[in-house]
Design a protein around this motif. Sequence first.
Motif, PDB file in Angstrom:
ATOM      1  N   ARG A   1      21.497 -15.770  10.743  1.00  0.00           N
ATOM      2  CA  ARG A   1      20.967 -14.414  10.829  1.00  0.00           C
ATOM      3  C   ARG A   1      21.765 -13.448   9.961  1.00  0.00           C
ATOM      4  O   ARG A   1      21.209 -12.506   9.400  1.00  0.00           O
ATOM      5  N   PHE A   2      23.075 -13.672   9.820  1.00  0.00           N
ATOM      6  CA  PHE A   2      23.873 -12.768   9.001  1.00  0.00           C
ATOM      7  C   PHE A   2      23.472 -12.873   7.531  1.00  0.00           C
ATOM      8  O   PHE A   2      23.275 -11.858   6.853  1.00  0.00           O
ATOM      9  N   VAL A   3      23.326 -14.105   7.033  1.00  0.00           N
ATOM     10  CA  VAL A   3      22.931 -14.271   5.630  1.00  0.00           C
ATOM     11  C   VAL A   3      21.513 -13.744   5.416  1.00  0.00           C
ATOM     12  O   VAL A   3      21.215 -13.107   4.394  1.00  0.00           O
ATOM     13  N   GLN A   4      20.620 -13.986   6.368  1.00  0.00           N
ATOM     14  CA  GLN A   4      19.271 -13.436   6.260  1.00  0.00           C
ATOM     15  C   GLN A   4      19.292 -11.911   6.200  1.00  0.00           C
ATOM     16  O   GLN A   4      18.562 -11.301   5.422  1.00  0.00           O
ATOM     17  N   THR A   5      20.136 -11.305   7.033  1.00  0.00           N
ATOM     18  CA  THR A   5      20.204  -9.844   7.072  1.00  0.00           C
ATOM     19  C   THR A   5      20.723  -9.279   5.763  1.00  0.00           C
ATOM     20  O   THR A   5      20.193  -8.298   5.234  1.00  0.00           O
ATOM     21  N   VAL A   6      21.746  -9.904   5.221  1.00  0.00           N
ATOM     22  CA  VAL A   6      22.343  -9.416   3.979  1.00  0.00           C
ATOM     23  C   VAL A   6      21.421  -9.656   2.789  1.00  0.00           C
ATOM     24  O   VAL A   6      21.286  -8.793   1.912  1.00  0.00           O
ATOM     25  N   GLN A   7      20.761 -10.811   2.761  1.00  0.00           N
ATOM     26  CA  GLN A   7      20.061 -11.228   1.552  1.00  0.00           C
ATOM     27  C   GLN A   7      18.543 -11.140   1.642  1.00  0.00           C
ATOM     28  O   GLN A   7      17.886 -10.701   0.696  1.00  0.00           O
ATOM     29  N   LEU A   8      17.955 -11.553   2.771  1.00  0.00           N
ATOM     30  CA  LEU A   8      16.506 -11.614   2.872  1.00  0.00           C
ATOM     31  C   LEU A   8      15.903 -10.347   3.452  1.00  0.00           C
ATOM     32  O   LEU A   8      14.814  -9.930   3.034  1.00  0.00           O
ATOM     33  N   GLN A   9      16.595  -9.706   4.395  1.00  0.00           N
ATOM     34  CA  GLN A   9      16.000  -8.536   5.033  1.00  0.00           C
ATOM     35  C   GLN A   9      15.747  -7.396   4.058  1.00  0.00           C
ATOM     36  O   GLN A   9      14.702  -6.735   4.151  1.00  0.00           O
ATOM     37  N   PRO A  10      16.636  -7.127   3.072  1.00  0.00           N
ATOM     38  CA  PRO A  10      16.282  -6.089   2.089  1.00  0.00           C
ATOM     39  C   PRO A  10      14.993  -6.399   1.333  1.00  0.00           C
ATOM     40  O   PRO A  10      14.208  -5.497   1.037  1.00  0.00           O
ATOM     41  N   VAL A  11      14.782  -7.679   1.039  1.00  0.00           N
ATOM     42  CA  VAL A  11      13.542  -8.067   0.358  1.00  0.00           C
ATOM     43  C   VAL A  11      12.342  -7.838   1.270  1.00  0.00           C
ATOM     44  O   VAL A  11      11.303  -7.313   0.846  1.00  0.00           O
ATOM     45  N   GLN A  12      12.475  -8.240   2.536  1.00  0.00           N
ATOM     46  CA  GLN A  12      11.379  -8.039   3.480  1.00  0.00           C
ATOM     47  C   GLN A  12      11.082  -6.554   3.679  1.00  0.00           C
ATOM     48  O   GLN A  12       9.918  -6.160   3.833  1.00  0.00           O
ATOM     49  N   ASN A  13      12.125  -5.729   3.659  1.00  0.00           N
ATOM     50  CA  ASN A  13      11.914  -4.287   3.773  1.00  0.00           C
ATOM     51  C   ASN A  13      11.164  -3.741   2.556  1.00  0.00           C
ATOM     52  O   ASN A  13      10.279  -2.884   2.679  1.00  0.00           O
ATOM     53  N   LEU A  14      11.532  -4.240   1.370  1.00  0.00           N
ATOM     54  CA  LEU A  14      10.822  -3.820   0.156  1.00  0.00           C
ATOM     55  C   LEU A  14       9.376  -4.278   0.209  1.00  0.00           C
ATOM     56  O   LEU A  14       8.454  -3.529  -0.170  1.00  0.00           O
ATOM     57  N   VAL A  15       9.153  -5.499   0.684  1.00  0.00           N
ATOM     58  CA  VAL A  15       7.793  -6.021   0.822  1.00  0.00           C
ATOM     59  C   VAL A  15       6.976  -5.132   1.761  1.00  0.00           C
ATOM     60  O   VAL A  15       5.817  -4.798   1.483  1.00  0.00           O
ATOM     61  N   THR A  16       7.571  -4.750   2.893  1.00  0.00           N
ATOM     62  CA  THR A  16       6.879  -3.879   3.838  1.00  0.00           C
ATOM     63  C   THR A  16       6.562  -2.526   3.214  1.00  0.00           C
ATOM     64  O   THR A  16       5.464  -1.972   3.406  1.00  0.00           O
ATOM     65  N   ALA A  17       7.509  -1.987   2.461  1.00  0.00           N
ATOM     66  CA  ALA A  17       7.296  -0.686   1.820  1.00  0.00           C
ATOM     67  C   ALA A  17       6.150  -0.748   0.826  1.00  0.00           C
ATOM     68  O   ALA A  17       5.255   0.111   0.822  1.00  0.00           O
ATOM     69  N   ILE A  18       6.161  -1.768  -0.034  1.00  0.00           N
ATOM     70  CA  ILE A  18       5.109  -1.884  -1.036  1.00  0.00           C
ATOM     71  C   ILE A  18       3.758  -2.116  -0.371  1.00  0.00           C
ATOM     72  O   ILE A  18       2.737  -1.534  -0.750  1.00  0.00           O
ATOM     73  N   SER A  19       3.731  -2.954   0.649  1.00  0.00           N
ATOM     74  CA  SER A  19       2.478  -3.218   1.350  1.00  0.00           C
ATOM     75  C   SER A  19       1.928  -1.945   1.998  1.00  0.00           C
ATOM     76  O   SER A  19       0.725  -1.678   1.944  1.00  0.00           O
ATOM     77  N   SER A  20       2.818  -1.139   2.599  1.00  0.00           N
ATOM     78  CA  SER A  20       2.387   0.100   3.241  1.00  0.00           C
ATOM     79  C   SER A  20       1.833   1.097   2.230  1.00  0.00           C
ATOM     80  O   SER A  20       0.941   1.886   2.551  1.00  0.00           O
ATOM     81  N   LEU A  21       2.349   1.071   1.000  1.00  0.00           N
ATOM     82  CA  LEU A  21       1.872   1.994  -0.031  1.00  0.00           C
ATOM     83  C   LEU A  21       0.616   1.473  -0.728  1.00  0.00           C
ATOM     84  O   LEU A  21      -0.273   2.254  -1.078  1.00  0.00           O
ATOM     85  N   VAL A  22       0.544   0.154  -0.931  1.00  0.00           N
ATOM     86  CA  VAL A  22      -0.561  -0.417  -1.707  1.00  0.00           C
ATOM     87  C   VAL A  22      -1.803  -0.639  -0.847  1.00  0.00           C
ATOM     88  O   VAL A  22      -2.926  -0.473  -1.324  1.00  0.00           O
ATOM     89  N   THR A  23      -1.619  -1.016   0.436  1.00  0.00           N
ATOM     90  CA  THR A  23      -2.778  -1.335   1.270  1.00  0.00           C
ATOM     91  C   THR A  23      -3.770  -0.178   1.391  1.00  0.00           C
ATOM     92  O   THR A  23      -4.986  -0.394   1.228  1.00  0.00           O
ATOM     93  N   PRO A  24      -3.339   1.065   1.687  1.00  0.00           N
ATOM     94  CA  PRO A  24      -4.328   2.154   1.740  1.00  0.00           C
ATOM     95  C   PRO A  24      -5.075   2.340   0.428  1.00  0.00           C
ATOM     96  O   PRO A  24      -6.291   2.587   0.422  1.00  0.00           O
ATOM     97  N   ARG A  25      -4.375   2.217  -0.682  1.00  0.00           N
ATOM     98  CA  ARG A  25      -5.023   2.362  -1.981  1.00  0.00           C
ATOM     99  C   ARG A  25      -6.015   1.221  -2.220  1.00  0.00           C
ATOM    100  O   ARG A  25      -7.133   1.443  -2.702  1.00  0.00           O
ATOM    101  N   ALA A  26      -5.586  -0.002  -1.892  1.00  0.00           N
ATOM    102  CA  ALA A  26      -6.488  -1.144  -2.050  1.00  0.00           C
ATOM    103  C   ALA A  26      -7.709  -1.008  -1.149  1.00  0.00           C
ATOM    104  O   ALA A  26      -8.832  -1.390  -1.519  1.00  0.00           O
ATOM    105  N   SER A  27      -7.527  -0.457   0.038  1.00  0.00           N
ATOM    106  CA  SER A  27      -8.639  -0.280   0.966  1.00  0.00           C
ATOM    107  C   SER A  27      -9.680   0.676   0.397  1.00  0.00           C
ATOM    108  O   SER A  27     -10.891   0.433   0.488  1.00  0.00           O
ATOM    109  N   ARG A  28      -9.230   1.763  -0.222  1.00  0.00           N
ATOM    110  CA  ARG A  28     -10.176   2.717  -0.815  1.00  0.00           C
ATOM    111  C   ARG A  28     -10.915   2.086  -1.987  1.00  0.00           C
ATOM    112  O   ARG A  28     -12.122   2.283  -2.160  1.00  0.00           O
TER     113      ARG A  28
END
Length: 441
Positions: free
Chosen positions: A252-279
């Motif tokens: 969990r520590f390595v995931q938090t340091v290395q993978l969680q920032p990527v997952q956070n970026l993925v969530t951010a991009i998805s939250s921004l792109v999904t409404p636009r894609a929906s329209r």
Amino acid sequence: MRRPQGLRGASRFVGAGLLDQLVIAAANSANTLLGGILLPKARFGALALALAVGYLAMYLNRAVVGDVLLALASRYDGDPRDRLACNGLATALCSGVVTTAVFAGLWAAWPSRGQIDLRELIWLAPFMVPIMLHDTARCDYLADRRPDKALGIDLVWAGTQAVLVALMIATHHASAGGLLAVWGLGATAGATVYLLREKRLPWRGKPLAWLAETRHLSGWFTITAIVAQFHVLAISFTVAGRLSKIDLGNFRFVQTVQLQPVQNLVTAISSLVTPRASRHAAEAAKPGPEGTAAAATLRRQTRRLAIAFAALGALMVLVVWPVVSYVLVHTHKFAEAAPLALPIALQGAIYLVQVPFTAAMRGMHQARGLFAQYVVFAVVSLSGLALGADWGGLHGAAWGLLIGSATGLICMLILYASTVRRLGPPLATPTPARVEAPQNA
């Protein structure tokens, strides 16, 4: 309500959205990072399990409410959108109350001994209502294309949490329960600011009306989230059960340091792109050149983002993997976890490549396809985790999860290609030519 206009407005929109996700990611990951640093490994493992269960509940609520707001409410303005938001808040309130009762019951009934320790869960129970409300409030702002407002309430959450954590460390009272409690208090502050600013009372909404109006999306989003979150939970429980709580702490520590920032970026991009894609997807269904142009725009947007994130993923593997590996090797506490850096970096790169296709599928309301893709991913990754753990311990488990991620990406590409091929205005049904009856001479 004013929308971002032009290049400058679009830049502010994207910048606020990414900064917002950075702030909320810091608030969510602070518990894991600080727990790994301040707590003994055994207690850190208990904190990681409690957080896994808490995230499970929060993301289930997001599937029922938040993801639907992003994919559906983003198509509306004015009263219809406000009605959806109000009913969504009421649904989040109900899910928070139910979750609080479930967590209290688990704490009371779960055995206090053994590898799987859920004693810290009681610290989350009182805060599940504000956590659900805050998460729904963020999605409401993002669906309405107001990431600056989402950033505001997330800064309140993170700032409140930071002050309380500083007091805890200064007074030498750091504990797993304390870290969980200050996380919940931060959410309480952020949710309160949203409710006061928007003048919304969650109990005035209609959960049944929400479920009836959104069942074509919320049902599939919910079952997908159930699979997704139980998949995450199963990983933690499998590592703790098959290996040890110390292995879980390393993982969990390595995931938090290395993978969680990527997952956070993925969530951010998805939250921004999904409404636009929906329209774009909604406009693509219109007949004529307008629909054809919208379909082409959605395809082009997805293709460009996929190329950009593929390049970013390759750069991350080449740079982040050796840096994280070097730092872990030179720490006494997590040196044995250094070999996890490569498979986890590759897993993060796969997630980056996949996010544009996932956002496009959500925007096109392909909830059933997303569910099918995640089932395949979960089955393969959990199987790989179990087999890898048996054959190669924790390192084998990490490579087994990587195989599952690669399989999930392949499935997503196949589903997207099949769906986007049908995107566009419906073809007009040709009118049969009228046949004149022969005239009798």
